[in-house]
Design a protein around this motif. Structure first.
Motif, PDB file in Angstrom:
ATOM      1  N   VAL A 176       0.850  -1.188   0.000  1.00  0.00           N
ATOM      2  CA  VAL A 176       0.000   0.000   0.000  1.00  0.00           C
ATOM      3  C   VAL A 176       0.889   1.242   0.000  1.00  0.00           C
ATOM      4  N   LYS A 177       0.714   2.124  -0.990  1.00  0.00           N
ATOM      5  CA  LYS A 177       1.542   3.312  -1.115  1.00  0.00           C
ATOM      6  C   LYS A 177       0.834   4.584  -0.660  1.00  0.00           C
ATOM      7  N   LEU A 178      -0.450   4.742  -1.027  1.00  0.00           N
ATOM      8  CA  LEU A 178      -1.125   6.021  -0.839  1.00  0.00           C
ATOM      9  C   LEU A 178      -2.541   5.820  -0.323  1.00  0.00           C
ATOM     10  N   LEU A 179      -3.009   6.807   0.456  1.00  0.00           N
ATOM     11  CA  LEU A 179      -4.428   6.992   0.703  1.00  0.00           C
ATOM     12  C   LEU A 179      -4.856   8.229  -0.052  1.00  0.00           C
ATOM     13  N   TYR A 180      -5.819   8.084  -0.947  1.00  0.00           N
ATOM     14  CA  TYR A 180      -6.384   9.218  -1.677  1.00  0.00           C
ATOM     15  C   TYR A 180      -7.708   9.584  -1.036  1.00  0.00           C
ATOM     16  N   THR A 181      -7.839  10.847  -0.621  1.00  0.00           N
ATOM     17  CA  THR A 181      -9.053  11.261   0.069  1.00  0.00           C
ATOM     18  C   THR A 181      -9.486  12.659  -0.353  1.00  0.00           C
ATOM     19  N   ILE A 182     -10.792  12.857  -0.417  1.00  0.00           N
ATOM     20  CA  ILE A 182     -11.395  14.175  -0.653  1.00  0.00           C
ATOM     21  C   ILE A 182     -12.172  14.501   0.622  1.00  0.00           C
ATOM     22  N   PRO A 183     -11.564  15.200   1.573  1.00  0.00           N
ATOM     23  CA  PRO A 183     -12.193  15.339   2.887  1.00  0.00           C
ATOM     24  C   PRO A 183     -13.368  16.298   2.928  1.00  0.00           C
ATOM     25  N   ASN A 184     -13.401  17.292   2.046  1.00  0.00           N
ATOM     26  CA  ASN A 184     -14.422  18.335   2.124  1.00  0.00           C
ATOM     27  C   ASN A 184     -15.402  18.255   0.960  1.00  0.00           C
ATOM     28  N   PHE A 185     -16.691  18.073   1.284  1.00  0.00           N
ATOM     29  CA  PHE A 185     -17.757  18.136   0.270  1.00  0.00           C
ATOM     30  C   PHE A 185     -17.442  17.175  -0.876  1.00  0.00           C
ATOM     31  N   HIS A 186     -17.331  15.948  -0.500  1.00  0.00           N
ATOM     32  CA  HIS A 186     -16.769  14.879  -1.322  1.00  0.00           C
ATOM     33  C   HIS A 186     -17.411  14.774  -2.694  1.00  0.00           C
ATOM     34  N   ASN A 187     -16.590  14.500  -3.686  1.00  0.00           N
ATOM     35  CA  ASN A 187     -17.024  14.170  -5.039  1.00  0.00           C
ATOM     36  C   ASN A 187     -16.834  12.674  -5.239  1.00  0.00           C
ATOM     37  N   PRO A 188     -17.934  11.888  -5.331  1.00  0.00           N
ATOM     38  CA  PRO A 188     -19.322  12.289  -5.597  1.00  0.00           C
ATOM     39  C   PRO A 188     -20.252  12.277  -4.381  1.00  0.00           C
ATOM     40  N   ALA A 189     -19.784  11.845  -3.211  1.00  0.00           N
ATOM     41  CA  ALA A 189     -20.712  11.503  -2.130  1.00  0.00           C
ATOM     42  C   ALA A 189     -21.318  12.713  -1.440  1.00  0.00           C
ATOM     43  N   GLY A 190     -20.668  13.892  -1.523  1.00  0.00           N
ATOM     44  CA  GLY A 190     -21.220  15.084  -0.915  1.00  0.00           C
ATOM     45  C   GLY A 190     -21.002  15.211   0.576  1.00  0.00           C
ATOM     46  N   VAL A 191     -20.382  14.222   1.227  1.00  0.00           N
ATOM     47  CA  VAL A 191     -20.181  14.266   2.672  1.00  0.00           C
ATOM     48  C   VAL A 191     -18.850  14.941   3.005  1.00  0.00           C
ATOM     49  N   THR A 192     -18.681  15.308   4.281  1.00  0.00           N
ATOM     50  CA  THR A 192     -17.467  15.974   4.743  1.00  0.00           C
ATOM     51  C   THR A 192     -16.865  15.184   5.897  1.00  0.00           C
ATOM     52  N   LEU A 193     -15.559  14.991   5.857  1.00  0.00           N
ATOM     53  CA  LEU A 193     -14.861  14.249   6.903  1.00  0.00           C
ATOM     54  C   LEU A 193     -14.956  15.004   8.222  1.00  0.00           C
ATOM     55  N   ALA A 194     -15.431  14.337   9.261  1.00  0.00           N
ATOM     56  CA  ALA A 194     -15.593  14.951  10.571  1.00  0.00           C
ATOM     57  C   ALA A 194     -14.244  15.428  11.110  1.00  0.00           C
ATOM     58  N   ASP A 195     -14.272  16.562  11.791  1.00  0.00           N
ATOM     59  CA  ASP A 195     -13.041  17.132  12.339  1.00  0.00           C
ATOM     60  C   ASP A 195     -12.311  16.128  13.214  1.00  0.00           C
ATOM     61  N   ALA A 196     -13.047  15.395  14.045  1.00  0.00           N
ATOM     62  CA  ALA A 196     -12.425  14.471  14.990  1.00  0.00           C
ATOM     63  C   ALA A 196     -11.711  13.315  14.295  1.00  0.00           C
ATOM     64  N   ARG A 197     -12.090  13.017  13.052  1.00  0.00           N
ATOM     65  CA  ARG A 197     -11.480  11.888  12.343  1.00  0.00           C
ATOM     66  C   ARG A 197     -10.194  12.265  11.609  1.00  0.00           C
ATOM     67  N   ARG A 198      -9.966  13.531  11.378  1.00  0.00           N
ATOM     68  CA  ARG A 198      -8.861  13.941  10.509  1.00  0.00           C
ATOM     69  C   ARG A 198      -7.500  13.574  11.091  1.00  0.00           C
ATOM     70  N   ALA A 199      -7.282  13.935  12.337  1.00  0.00           N
ATOM     71  CA  ALA A 199      -6.001  13.605  12.964  1.00  0.00           C
ATOM     72  C   ALA A 199      -5.841  12.099  13.105  1.00  0.00           C
TER      73      ALA A 199
END
Length: 429
Positions: A176-199
């Motif tokens: 496993v080399k990378l995690l690809y993530t769209i944390p804010n207003f996700h494309n396509p799901a529209g959800v946002t990564l909770a602040d508590a989960r980021r760290a």
């Protein structure tokens, strides 16, 4: 080209071309752009609020005053003035960065390509949310990466699911080399990564020796006027941050950037020079003048207001018009709503009937690497006017209701549920 000639060229293709796929969104454009069709498919920004006459005057002045520089070759890393301004833009998300660690690219799509190029060998694993951005999946496949999806819920990527995916890959002997993530207003799901989960997610990846690729084109487009803190703001060594002016200014200029740790940035610049020699100087200088001369933050607020109104229109229409058993996400920023159809539906198979009814969307399977998402579809509210959005949802609801009637006629029993916000990917594991 004759069949024989085509076969001859096919035999010459590099092995990695087998991973190249046509974009499901691009394939829709010819149909979706017909005036009689309400397109809820493409994520095109609404540009009519831009000060076009003033921008035209600025572009003319740029050529008249600095044309010998603006129309010439430039640095493979991008002009210094714009890189400094990009650091100021990122500071709104808590990022402290030096211009030397920023590289300007031809849109953030090129940043995705270059990052994948320097990190991925054929067969390497990239972890990505389920679902994920179709343009990223296409790039990953073109470099023969293996994409492993990680489940989300209404609060974004699930940390426990990320740990489980890493463990499963390593147990199977996969790198496993990378995690690809769209944390804010996700494309396509529209959800946002909770602040508590980021760290927590950053720590999981750091401990596992996996770099994070944070793609954040929508981060300044939150409807509550709150700017979320970037993952990169708290982990400068393990997170590569991708940004773009396509959603906050104009996509036609094709200017994005990548912020990377110093050693990675050196490789990225070499890859950028090999791909394009340098990003277009004129486009960079025009954006630099825009940032220096115009009230660009007020322009972003105008975008937020426009998109919030259209989001509200779409959610209201979905609530009023969608048949029972249909669910959807409720985004607090960005461009997209992710819809889940009742049991037994196939959004790809339904698309021709939707187009006949003069409405277009993107089927959910485009956003998965593993064939999932048959019951899902992405709707975009950024470009159509509110009236067109309501009409588009009315047409789509009619198609879905018609499909339900057919299914009942032939004895099927779709799952019954109350329409409303739901998990972005309830059928993923």
């Amino acid at each position: 080209m004759t069949g024989t000639s085509l076969d001859r060229h096919v035999q010459r293709y590099a092995q990695r071309t087998s991973g190249m796929r046509a974009s499901a969104i691009r394939a829709l454009f010819a149909v979706a752009n017909r005036p009689e069709v309400v397109s809820l498919a493409g994520g095109m920004p609404y540009l009519r609020s831009l000060p076009l006459e003033s921008l035209a005057a600025e572009a003319a002045a740029l050529v008249a005053q600095d044309g010998l520089v603006a129309l010439q070759y430039g640095s493979g890393q991008g002009i210094v003035e714009l890189r400094e301004q990009i650091c100021q833009v990122m500071s709104l998300e808590g990022i402290k960065a030096h211009p030397d660690d920023v590289m300007v690219t031809v849109g953030s799509q090129m940043a995705l390509d270059l990052t994948t190029r320097i990190f991925i060998d054929p067969g390497d694993v990239i972890l990505a949310e389920a679902p994920s951005y179709v343009g990223a999946l296409g790039t990953f496949h073109s470099y023969q990466a293996q994409v492993v999806h990680v489940a989300m819920d209404d609060d974004g990527l699930i940390p426990a699911a990320l740990v489980a995916a890493i463990d499963a890959c390593r147990t199977a002997g996969r790198r496993v080399k990378l995690l690809y993530t769209i944390p804010n207003f996700h494309n396509p799901a529209g959800v946002t990564l909770a602040d508590a989960r980021r760290a927590e997610i950053a720590e999981i990846c750091r401990t596992a020796g996996i770099a994070v690729l944070e793609d954040n084109p929508y981060g300044l487009l939150g409807f509550d006027d709150r700017t979320r803190r970037a993952i990169r703001a708290d982990d400068a060594e393990n997170v590569m941050y991708l940004g773009s002016f396509s959603k906050t200014f104009a996509p036609g200029l094709r200017v994005g950037w990548v912020l990377a740790p110093h050693a990675v940035r050196e490789k990225l610049v070499l890859a950028n020079e090999a791909a394009t020699l340098n990003p277009p100087v004129f486009n960079q200088m025009l954006i630099s003048r825009y940032l220096a001369t115009f009230d660009w933050q007020s322009q972003i607020k105008a975008y937020r207001h426009t998109y919030a109104e259209r989001r509200d229109t779409m959610l209201a229409a979905l609530t009023d018009l969608m048949p029972e058993g249909t669910t959807w996400t409720s985004p607090d920023g960005g461009f997209y709503v992710w819809v889940t159809l009742p049991e037994g539906f196939d959004a790809s198979a339904m698309l021709p009937r939707a187009v006949t009814a003069r409405v277009a969307y993107v089927p959910g399977t485009a956003f998965y690497a593993d064939g999932l998402g048959t019951r899902q579809l992405r709707l975009s509210y950024c470009f159509p006017t509110p009236d067109r959005i309501t009409e588009g949802i009315r047409r789509l609801a009619g198609v879905i209701a018609g499909e339900l009637d057919v299914m009942r006629t032939f004895g099927t029993s779709p799952l019954r549920a109350v329409g409303g916000p739901s998990s972005p990917a309830p059928d993923t594991a």
